[in-house]
Design a protein around this motif. Structure first.
Motif: not given
Length: 149
Positions: A26, A60-61, A63-65, A67-68
Motif C-alpha cells: 500500500r 483484484t488487490t 483495484y481494491r486498494n 477503491k479503499e
C-alpha cells in the motif's frame, strides 16, 4: 521536501489513521500515485506498475486498494471512455472541488467549485449533496505556446 513527498506523507497519514493496515504494498502504491496529482492515470497502468513490483499481486488487490484509497479521500476517480482513471488528491483540505482539463497537455488543474450566490438562490428548494464540476479547454501554458509558435 518535494510536493510529491509532501502529498505522499499526507496520504500516508490518512491511511495510518484509518482502519486499513499499512503494508509495504500500500505504501508503494501510495508513492506511485502521489506522482499523479495534476494528471489522471488509468487504473490499468497502475495495475501494470504494481505487477512489475509485485509479480504475484492479484489485479483484484490493486483495484481494491485503489477503491479503499478513494473512500479515504486519498485519490480521486473518474471514468472516461469506459476506463477508470485515478489521480492523487490535490486538495486534502477541500476535497469538494472541480477540475479544468487541458485537452492539449492533459494537465488537470484544481478549481473552486463552490456555488455562486446566484446559483445558490436558484437552487434554494433543493438539497445539493455533491458538486462535480469539470471544465475542458486549453490551459494557460498551452495557449501561450500556441501564440509563440
Amino acid at each position: 521536501m518535494t510536493d510529491e513527498e509532501t502529498q505522499y506523507k499526507k496520504g500516508l497519514n490518512i491511511l495510518q489513521n484509518s482502519e486499513f493496515r499499512v503494508t509495504k504494498q500500500r505504501k508503494d502504491l501510495l508513492k506511485y500515485l502521489s506522482k499523479f496529482e495534476s494528471q489522471y492515470v488509468s487504473v490499468t497502468d497502475v495495475d501494470n506498475f504494481m505487477q512489475q513490483l509485485y509479480p504475484n499481486v492479484s489485479h483484484t488487490t490493486t483495484y481494491r486498494n485503489i477503491k479503499e484509497f478513494s473512500e479515504l479521500g486519498i485519490v480521486e476517480q473518474r471514468s472516461e471512455n469506459g476506463q477508470l482513471n485515478v489521480k492523487f488528491q490535490c486538495d486534502f483540505v477541500s476535497p469538494q472541488h472541480g477540475h479544468f482539463f487541458c485537452q492539449n497537455c492533459h494537465r488537470v488543474i484544481k478549481i473552486d467549485s463552490s456555488l455562486s450566490p446566484a446559483l445558490k438562490e436558484s437552487l434554494k428548494e433543493f438539497l445539493v449533496l455533491n458538486i462535480k464540476l469539470e471544465l475542458f479547454g486549453l490551459c494557460d501554458r498551452c495557449q501561450q505556446n500556441s501564440k509563440t509558435a
